[in-house]
Design a protein around this motif. Structure first.
Motif, PDB file in Angstrom:
ATOM      1  N   LEU A  94       0.833  -1.200   0.000  1.00  0.00           N
ATOM      2  CA  LEU A  94       0.000   0.000   0.000  1.00  0.00           C
ATOM      3  C   LEU A  94       0.869   1.253   0.000  1.00  0.00           C
ATOM      4  N   GLU A  95       0.611   2.155  -0.944  1.00  0.00           N
ATOM      5  CA  GLU A  95       1.397   3.384  -1.038  1.00  0.00           C
ATOM      6  C   GLU A  95       0.893   4.484  -0.114  1.00  0.00           C
ATOM      7  N   GLY A  96      -0.327   4.362   0.372  1.00  0.00           N
ATOM      8  CA  GLY A  96      -0.863   5.381   1.255  1.00  0.00           C
ATOM      9  C   GLY A  96      -1.728   6.388   0.543  1.00  0.00           C
ATOM     10  N   HIS A  97      -1.977   6.181  -0.747  1.00  0.00           N
ATOM     11  CA  HIS A  97      -2.869   7.064  -1.501  1.00  0.00           C
ATOM     12  C   HIS A  97      -3.542   6.245  -2.590  1.00  0.00           C
ATOM     13  N   ALA A  98      -4.551   6.813  -3.204  1.00  0.00           N
ATOM     14  CA  ALA A  98      -5.319   6.091  -4.221  1.00  0.00           C
ATOM     15  C   ALA A  98      -4.439   5.762  -5.419  1.00  0.00           C
ATOM     16  N   GLN A  99      -4.684   4.584  -6.013  1.00  0.00           N
ATOM     17  CA  GLN A  99      -3.943   4.169  -7.190  1.00  0.00           C
ATOM     18  C   GLN A  99      -4.456   4.890  -8.437  1.00  0.00           C
ATOM     19  N   LYS A 100      -3.565   5.065  -9.403  1.00  0.00           N
ATOM     20  CA  LYS A 100      -3.968   5.657 -10.668  1.00  0.00           C
ATOM     21  C   LYS A 100      -4.800   4.650 -11.468  1.00  0.00           C
ATOM     22  N   LEU A 101      -5.548   5.158 -12.434  1.00  0.00           N
ATOM     23  CA  LEU A 101      -6.371   4.313 -13.281  1.00  0.00           C
ATOM     24  C   LEU A 101      -5.490   3.317 -14.030  1.00  0.00           C
ATOM     25  N   TRP A 102      -5.924   2.053 -14.046  1.00  0.00           N
ATOM     26  CA  TRP A 102      -5.158   0.997 -14.717  1.00  0.00           C
ATOM     27  C   TRP A 102      -5.999   0.472 -15.873  1.00  0.00           C
ATOM     28  N   LEU A 103      -5.466   0.565 -17.093  1.00  0.00           N
ATOM     29  CA  LEU A 103      -6.198   0.138 -18.289  1.00  0.00           C
ATOM     30  C   LEU A 103      -5.594  -1.149 -18.832  1.00  0.00           C
ATOM     31  N   HIS A 104      -6.475  -2.043 -19.301  1.00  0.00           N
ATOM     32  CA  HIS A 104      -6.070  -3.374 -19.732  1.00  0.00           C
ATOM     33  C   HIS A 104      -6.674  -3.678 -21.093  1.00  0.00           C
ATOM     34  N   GLU A 105      -5.936  -4.405 -21.903  1.00  0.00           N
ATOM     35  CA  GLU A 105      -6.444  -4.848 -23.200  1.00  0.00           C
ATOM     36  C   GLU A 105      -6.206  -6.346 -23.333  1.00  0.00           C
ATOM     37  N   SER A 106      -7.199  -7.060 -23.832  1.00  0.00           N
ATOM     38  CA  SER A 106      -7.086  -8.500 -24.037  1.00  0.00           C
ATOM     39  C   SER A 106      -7.013  -8.775 -25.527  1.00  0.00           C
ATOM     40  N   VAL A 107      -6.064  -9.601 -25.958  1.00  0.00           N
ATOM     41  CA  VAL A 107      -5.915  -9.932 -27.374  1.00  0.00           C
ATOM     42  C   VAL A 107      -5.912 -11.444 -27.544  1.00  0.00           C
ATOM     43  N   ARG A 108      -6.346 -11.874 -28.720  1.00  0.00           N
ATOM     44  CA  ARG A 108      -6.420 -13.293 -29.016  1.00  0.00           C
ATOM     45  C   ARG A 108      -5.105 -13.724 -29.651  1.00  0.00           C
ATOM     46  N   GLY A 109      -4.206 -14.222 -28.830  1.00  0.00           N
ATOM     47  CA  GLY A 109      -2.899 -14.589 -29.316  1.00  0.00           C
ATOM     48  C   GLY A 109      -2.158 -13.372 -29.832  1.00  0.00           C
ATOM     49  N   ILE A 110      -1.572 -13.463 -31.021  1.00  0.00           N
ATOM     50  CA  ILE A 110      -0.843 -12.322 -31.582  1.00  0.00           C
ATOM     51  C   ILE A 110      -1.695 -11.598 -32.614  1.00  0.00           C
ATOM     52  N   ARG A 111      -3.013 -11.826 -32.568  1.00  0.00           N
ATOM     53  CA  ARG A 111      -3.902 -11.188 -33.519  1.00  0.00           C
ATOM     54  C   ARG A 111      -4.813 -10.190 -32.820  1.00  0.00           C
TER      55      ARG A 111
END
Length: 382
Positions: A322-339
Motif C-alpha cells: 500500500l502506497e498510502g494514496h489512491a492508485q492511478k487508473l489501470w487500463l487493460h487490453e485483451s488480445v487473441r494470441g498475436i492477432r
C-alpha cells in the motif's frame, strides 16, 4: 513457468507482472521491490523484518512464531491478535487404564510450538531473499515434551513470504490431528474468500471462486451473532481476509497439493479448515489442519494414526503493498494470441498505439495452436 500449472501462485505472480509491465527503471515508484531491514533484539525477544510498506515480527520467546504483521499504510496495529501457531494433538492413554471403555474415553493432549521459550532461530540471506529458520519443540501446557518438533523456514520476498513447515516425529506417535497454522486475525478482517479444494464435487472448477455448493465469499464479524462459521474437511487452495478497501492478508498453498490431500492419511477429506469468530479476545479465528481425525468413543480403535517421520507443508503468506494514496487508473487490453480483434496479426505499431493511449497491461489468450499457424502462446501470459 506455465501459469496453467501454477494457478495457486497467481496472486503474487500477477502483482509482480503488473509492476514489471508498468514501470521502466527510470520511473520506479516507491513500491518497486526493495530489500528488507532486519533487526534482532535478544533482550526483547524479537526478530523484525521490515520494508517501508509492511513489517513481519517473530517472537523469539514463543517458538519463534510470527507474532506481528503490520501494513505501514493500513489501519490495524497488528493483523494478528495471536501468534501463528503450529500444534499436534496426541492420543493419550493414562497409566493404569486397562479397560477398553476407559481407554476410549481418554482425552487427547495438545502440544504447541508457542510453549517453547528457547527455540533455535537463525537468519541468513539467499540472493535478494531473507531466510529465517526456526526449530521449536512441541510442548504441552505444563511443559511436557511430546518428542516431536517443528522446523519452519520463512523465505521473505517482496510482498510475500514462502513458508515451509516440517513436523518431525522421530518415533512412532499416536496422532489425532496436526495443525499447520492457527491464529486469531484482527476483527477488522471480516471479509473472507476461498478457493475450494474438494475437486471431486459436482460442478466444481479449480479456477473458479464457487463450486455449486459452497460460496466463494463470506463475512465473519466477531462480536455479532449472525455469521455462521465456515468449516470444510478439505484444506482450501486459497484464502483471503480483508478489511474491504483498506488492507488484507492472503494464504495459499504451493503446487504440491499432495502435501495437503494425501500425505498424512493417504486420502483427501481427512483435513479440516475453520474460519470462525472469537469474542475473548475479539478476532477472526483461522484453523488449518492437514489431518484431523474425529474421535469415535464407540469404536475400539480409530480416531488416530501411528505415524513417524517428517511431514512437510509449503504455503505462502501475501500482503498488499500500500502506497498510502489512491492508485492511478489501470487500463487493460485483451488480445487473441498475436492477432487483433479482426483476426489480423498485431503489429509493433498497434502495440505502441495501445501503450500511448494509456493501456498498461496486455493479456494474450491463445491456448495452443488455435489458428493452426504453428504459433503457440501460453494462455494468460502478460
Amino acid at each position: 513457468m506455465s501459469l496453467r500449472r501454477n494457478r495457486m501462485a497467481l496472486p503474487v505472480i500477477i502483482l509482480f507482472c503488473l509492476a514489471c509491465c508498468a514501470l521502466a527503471p527510470a520511473q520506479q515508484r516507491g513500491w518497486w521491490p526493495q530489500s528488507y531491514k532486519v533487526d534482532r533484539d535478544e533482550a526483547a525477544g524479537t526478530l523484525v523484518l521490515s520494508t517501508p510498506y509492511y513489517t513481519f515480527e517473530h517472537d523469539l520467546k514463543k517458538g519463534g512464531a510470527l507474532s506481528r504483521i503490520t501494513l505501514t499504510h493500513g489501519r490495524a496495529r497488528n493483523l494478528l491478535v495471536s501468534p501463528v501457531e503450529s500444534r499436534i494433538r496426541l492420543m493419550v492413554r493414562p497409566e493404569g487404564l486397562q479397560d477398553a471403555q476407559a481407554r476410549r474415553r481418554a482425552p487427547g493432549a495438545t502440544f504447541s510450538d508457542l510453549r517453547d521459550n528457547a527455540p533455535k532461530v537463525t537468519h541468513t540471506k539467499s540472493g535478494k531473499a531473507e531466510v529465517v529458520t526456526v526449530e521449536a519443540s512441541l510442548l504441552s501446557e505444563n511443559g511436557k515434551n511430546s518428542g516431536a518438533r517443528v522446523r519452519t523456514t520463512y523465505n521473505y520476498r517482496w510482498g510475500y513470504v514462502k513458508v515451509r513447515k516440517q513436523f518431525i516425529l522421530d518415533s512412532p506417535t499416536d496422532l489425532v490431528s496436526l495443525t499447520a497454522l492457527t491464529a486469531l486475525l484482527d476483527p477488522s478482517l471480516s471479509d473472507y474468500g476461498w478457493r475450494p479444494a474438494a475437486m471431486e464435487e459436482n460442478g466444481n472448477s479449480p479456477f473458479n471462486w464457487t463450486n455449486g455448493q459452497i460460496r466463494g465469499w463470506g463475512k465473519m464479524r466477531p462480536g455479532t451473532h449472525m455469521d455462521l462459521p465456515f468449516r470444510t474437511r478439505f484444506v482450501p487452495r486459497y484464502l483471503v481476509f480483508a478489511n474491504h478497501g483498506i488492507e488484507g492478508l492472503e494464504w495459499f498453498v504451493t503446487d504440491d497439493l499432495h502435501q495437503w490431500d494425501y500425505q498424512m492419511t493417504g486420502q483427501p477429506g481427512t483435513g479440516y479448515c475453520e474460519i470462525g469468530a472469537s469474542n475473548e479476545p475479539l478476532g477472526v479465528r483461522l484453523n488449518i489442519e492437514p489431518m484431523s481425525l474425529p474421535w469415535n468413543p464407540l469404536l475400539a480403535k480409530g480416531g488416530y494414526l501411528k505415524l513417524k517421520g517428517t511431514y512437510t507443508f509449503d504455503y505462502y503468506l501475501g500482503v498488499p503493498v500500500l502506497e498510502g494514496h489512491a492508485q492511478k487508473l489501470w487500463l487493460h487490453e485483451s488480445v487473441r494470441g498475436i492477432r487483433n480483434r479482426d483476426g489480423k496479426e498485431i503489429t509493433e505499431g498497434e502495440i505502441r498505439k495501445l501503450a500511448d493511449s494509456g493501456i498498461r497491461e496486455m493479456t494474450l489468450h491463445n491456448d495452443g495452436d488455435a489458428f493452426q499457424d504453428g504459433i503457440f502462446w501460453r494462455d494468460g501470459s502478460y
